[in-house]
Each structure stands twice: as structure tokens, then as C-alpha cells.
Scaffold this active site. Structure first.
Site, PDB file in Angstrom:
ATOM      1  N   CYS A  36      39.007  60.900  56.943  1.00  0.00           N
ATOM      2  CA  CYS A  36      38.150  60.403  55.952  1.00  0.00           C
ATOM      3  C   CYS A  36      36.863  59.491  56.260  1.00  0.00           C
ATOM      4  CB  CYS A  36      38.635  59.916  54.359  1.00  0.00           C
ATOM      5  SG  CYS A  36      40.414  60.747  54.357  1.00  0.00           S
TER       6      CYS A  36
ATOM      7  N   GLY B 113      46.771  64.655  47.311  1.00  0.00           N
ATOM      8  CA  GLY B 113      47.290  63.478  47.305  1.00  0.00           C
ATOM      9  C   GLY B 113      46.488  62.396  46.917  1.00  0.00           C
TER      10      GLY B 113
ATOM     11  N   GLY C 148      50.279  68.697  49.853  1.00  0.00           N
ATOM     12  CA  GLY C 148      50.512  69.883  50.556  1.00  0.00           C
ATOM     13  C   GLY C 148      50.101  69.889  51.894  1.00  0.00           C
TER      14      GLY C 148
ATOM     15  N   THR D  10      44.634  74.943  34.255  1.00  0.00           N
ATOM     16  CA  THR D  10      45.656  75.984  34.728  1.00  0.00           C
ATOM     17  C   THR D  10      45.998  75.925  35.894  1.00  0.00           C
ATOM     18  OG1 THR D  10      44.142  77.368  33.334  1.00  0.00           O
ATOM     19  CG2 THR D  10      45.491  78.604  34.915  1.00  0.00           C
TER      20      THR D  10
HETATM   21  N1  PLP Z   1      46.958  59.172  51.246  1.00  0.00           N
HETATM   22  C1  PLP Z   1      47.156  59.175  52.758  1.00  0.00           C
HETATM   23  C2  PLP Z   1      47.774  58.092  53.347  1.00  0.00           C
HETATM   24  C3  PLP Z   1      46.524  60.114  53.423  1.00  0.00           C
HETATM   25  O1  PLP Z   1      46.573  60.358  54.796  1.00  0.00           O
HETATM   26  C4  PLP Z   1      45.477  61.105  52.547  1.00  0.00           C
HETATM   27  C5  PLP Z   1      45.023  61.985  53.510  1.00  0.00           C
HETATM   28  O2  PLP Z   1      44.352  61.831  54.378  1.00  0.00           O
HETATM   29  C6  PLP Z   1      45.428  61.042  51.190  1.00  0.00           C
HETATM   30  C7  PLP Z   1      46.289  60.082  50.638  1.00  0.00           C
HETATM   31  C8  PLP Z   1      44.683  62.004  50.485  1.00  0.00           C
HETATM   32  O3  PLP Z   1      45.407  63.198  50.386  1.00  0.00           O
HETATM   33  P1  PLP Z   1      44.502  64.597  49.993  1.00  0.00           P
HETATM   34  O4  PLP Z   1      43.793  65.014  51.223  1.00  0.00           O
HETATM   35  O5  PLP Z   1      45.716  65.662  49.774  1.00  0.00           O
HETATM   36  O6  PLP Z   1      43.786  64.278  48.993  1.00  0.00           O
END
Ligand code: PLP
Length: 383
Positions: free
Chosen positions: A326, A71, A201, A238
Site C-alpha cells: 500500500c 481487512g 481473504g 447484500t
Molecule cells: N492490515 C494488514 C496488516 C495488512 O497487511 C493489510 C493488507 O495489506 C490490511 C490490513 C488491509 O487488508 P485488505 O487488503 O483486505 O483491505
């Protein structure tokens, strides 16, 4: 001790069917999807099948899907990709105060480098963005609007259709971080006025480290990872074949069961919400309950420190989260709750319960039965 996982917005377990689909590409099919011999062709076929499966989840064309590492990369690629594809001098980006840092930090870094004029729309006390407020920030120089579909902390769902329509009227590309909503809410890019959408994913029972970006045909983005010609020149490197196969299978499984799984999670989430409100004095809900993901419940227990509550639940085998995963570990209270007008103290008391497809009524009832005692204990033992 019975373990109860209620942190699916942080990450989901890999479904057995997904793992089964991936294993051959970790064991025997070790080819490079770019190679022309049969080892490569086997992998190429699997990658293209997965592309069709991801596309089907959101009613996109397979060629509108490109694979990324998750993401975060999808959001980064959408925003930087659009900004760098324009040769205009004055560029404005419009986003909201409640975006995930995968969006906010890219926008802020572009603004710090004086590359863009960044305009950030606020939210109301329920965490909702007002489309009129977004409209007021649009100008001739706006090259991209980025508004998330569902918030990762509160689950609040934004009015994408109305915001997208405003962008369409002006010919402005519209990106949405759909990481939390994909697989939980119906998403149809043929109906929604969306030009770019990020998917991850590990939020939908697939593996970590794989994601996708929907890029509507005709939307030009500048690649950020450069090198080989993979992903039709838009993302070099890749291909992570096993990850891609896992993401594809996860999307395929969800496509067929989205409504029933979402309903099941919603029933259990509502049970938890009602149980907690009924048994814990002064418990409250953060964010809109009318516009919310079916699996999300963000609560505050009378300004009780969220981190202490989270650890108390952890001691009982129950996994929940404070703000987003995060930002957990950082002392700053959630930027999302602050943007909703909450005080630092109140924002620091948030607990996020996020349910998944495997949670049971029995698990929810155990959590409800434990909550009042834990809250009382923590009140009696202030730090
Ligand atoms: N965007 C949102 C709304 C999310 O909740 C997250 C992950 O917590 C992300 C982006 C980031 O995704 P990824 O962990 O796959 O990098």
C-alpha cells in the site's frame, strides 16, 4: 524465464480448491442470501457454512464472525464501531506506531475531528511493542486498544497475550489486526484476551474483496455501513456469497494444515535468510528474528535503494516488495522502519521477501544465487 513469487504478504494466489468452491455461486446459485425462496436459501446455507469455517480457524462462535469487504473495512469497523458505540464525551484510543494504515489512518482521522485523544505507543529497534509502554497510556477514558498481531512489513509478532491481559484487567475492549497472522499462527480467541480481530481473504489464499471481523459476544459496535439488516444489523449490504464461500473454504483448508505449512515456509525462509547473509556483504535483517511470522524476511542490502533492488529482481522474474504494497509507489520510507529508529536512507533500502505455501527449495536457491551479482551490479551503477 522462471517466475518466482515472494510477495505473499501483499496478496496470495487463490487456491484451486477455493476457486472450485466459489464457482457454483458465480454460475448457477445466483440467489440473494436474504431471499426466502430456494435460490436464496441455498446461498444462505453456504454463507452460514462459511461463517462456521472462519470461526473454526480462530476458535470463535459462528455468531461472533461478521463478513466485510476485507481487512481494511474490518479494521475501520472495529475502531469506528467501538468509538461510536460509546456515549462518553472524553474518549481515548491507544494504538502503536507500526500499525497498518487501515488502523493508523482511522485513528488519526478520529483524532483530527477531535473525537478521540489518540495515544500511540512506540516500538523498540526490533519493532516490538513494550506492554508496559501500552499500560502507561491506558486511562479511565480509554475505550479501545488496537495492536496488530503480526506486522505486514517485518513480520514481527507482538505480545498480544500480555497487552490483552492488561486491557481485560481494566475492562477495555482490545482489537487486533490479525490480517497477516491468521492462517499462519495459531489463533484461539477463547484463550487470547481479544475482543475484535480483523481477517482478510486474499492474505490466506482466498479471494480479494472479502474479509471478516471477529466481534466477541457482548462487545457492542455501531455499524458503519447502514441499510439492510444483513450480518445481524452490524454490516448492511447484500452478501458477497461467492467471496464468502471462498473465504470459508480457504479458512477450512488452513485450519487442517496450519502447522505443517508454517513449518515448511519457515524452513525455506531461514534458508533464504542464511543464504543471503552468507553471500551478500553487509546484508542485514530488519526486525526481530525471535518473534516473527514464519514466512517473512525483511532485509536491507547495505543501504542500496530498495526500489532499485526490487526492480532488478523483477527483471529476473522474482516478485518481492519494498515496504508494504500500500505504501509502494509513495516516496515516503516505511513508517514501520522509521518507528524502529532507522534513518530515512536505511529505511528506504528495505526489501520484503514473503513466502507462501507453494514456494520450493529450488526457487529459494535461485534467488540466493542471483542476489550477490545483483547487489554488486547496482553498487557499480549508482543513479
Ligand atoms: N492490515 C494488514 C496488516 C495488512 O497487511 C493489510 C493488507 O495489506 C490490511 C490490513 C488491509 O487488508 P485488505 O487488503 O483486505 O483491505
Amino acid at each position: 524465464m522462471q517466475e518466482i513469487y515472494l510477495d505473499h504478504s501483499a496478496t496470495t494466489p487463490i487456491r484451486p480448491e477455493v476457486l472450485e468452491a466459489m464457482l457454483p455461486f458465480l454460475r448457477e446459485h445466483h440467489g440473494n442470501a436474504g431471499s426466502l425462496h430456494r435460490f436464496g436459501r441455498d446461498c444462505r446455507r453456504a454463507v452460514e457454512t462459511a461463517r462456521e469455517q472462519v470461526a473454526a480457524l480462530i476458535n470463535a462462535e459462528p455468531r461472533e464472525i461478521l463478513f466485510t469487504s476485507g481487512g481494511t473495512e474490518s479494521d475501520n469497523l472495529a475502531i469506528r464501531g467501538i468509538v461510536e458505540a460509546t456515549d462518553r464525551k472524553a474518549i481515548r484510543l491507544v494504538t502503536t506506531a507500526v500499525e497498518h494504515h487501515a488502523v493508523l489512518h482511522v485513528c488519526e482521522s478520529l483524532a483530527r475531528a477531535n473525537r478521540v485523544d489518540l495515544q500511540v505507543a512506540g516500538v523498540d529497534q526490533e519493532g516490538l511493542v513494550d506492554p508496559d509502554a501500552v499500560e502507561a497510556l491506558l486511562g479511565d477514558e480509554t475505550v479501545l486498544v488496537s495492536v496488530m498481531h503480526a506486522n505486514n512489513e517485518t513480520g514481527v509478532v507482538q505480545p498480544l497475550e500480555r497487552i490483552g491481559a492488561l486491557c481485560r484487567e481494566r475492562g477495555i475492549p482490545f482489537h487486533s489486526d490479525t490480517v497477516q497472522s491468521a492462517g499462519k499462527l495459531p489463533l484461539d480467541v477463547r484463550k487470547l484476551p481479544l475482543d475484535l480481530a480483523a481477517i482478510s481473504g486474499h492474505k490466506l489464499y482466498g479471494p480479494k474483496g472479502i474479509g471478516a471481523l471477529f466481534v466477541r459476544s457482548g462487545t457492542g459496535i455501531e455499524p458503519q455501513a447502514v441499510g439492510g439488516a444483513q450480518e445481524r444489523g452490524r454490516r448492511a449490504g447484500t452478501e458477497n456469497v461467492a467471496g464468502i464461500v471462498g473465504l470459508g473454504r480457504a479458512c477450512e483448508l488452513l485450519s487442517g494444515e496450519l502447522q505443517s505449512t508454517s513449518k515448511q515456509m519457515e524452513v525455506l525462509r531461514d534458508r533464504l535468510q542464511e543464504g543471503a547473509l552468507a553471500t551478500v556483504p553487509d546484508a542485514g535483517i530488519n526486525g526481530s528474528t525471535a518473534h516473527r511470522l514464519p514466512n517473512s524476511l525483511n532485509m536491507a542490502f547495505n543501504d542500496l535503494d530498495g526500489e532499485r533492488m526490487m526492480f532488478a529482481l523483477d527483471q529476473e522474474g522474482i516478485a518481492v516488495s519494498t515496504g508494504s504494497a500500500c505504501t509502494a509507489g509513495s516516496l515516503d520510507p516505511s513508517h514501520v522502519l522509521l518507528a524502529m529508529g532507522q534513518s530515512h536512507e536505511h529505511a528506504s533500502s528495505a526489501i520484503r521477501f514473503s513466502l507462501g505455501r507453494d514456494n520450493t527449495e529450488e526457487e529459494i536457491d535461485r534467488v540466493i544465487s542471483l542476489l550477490p551479482g545483483l547487489v554488486e551490479q547496482l553498487h557499480e551503477r549508482p543513479d
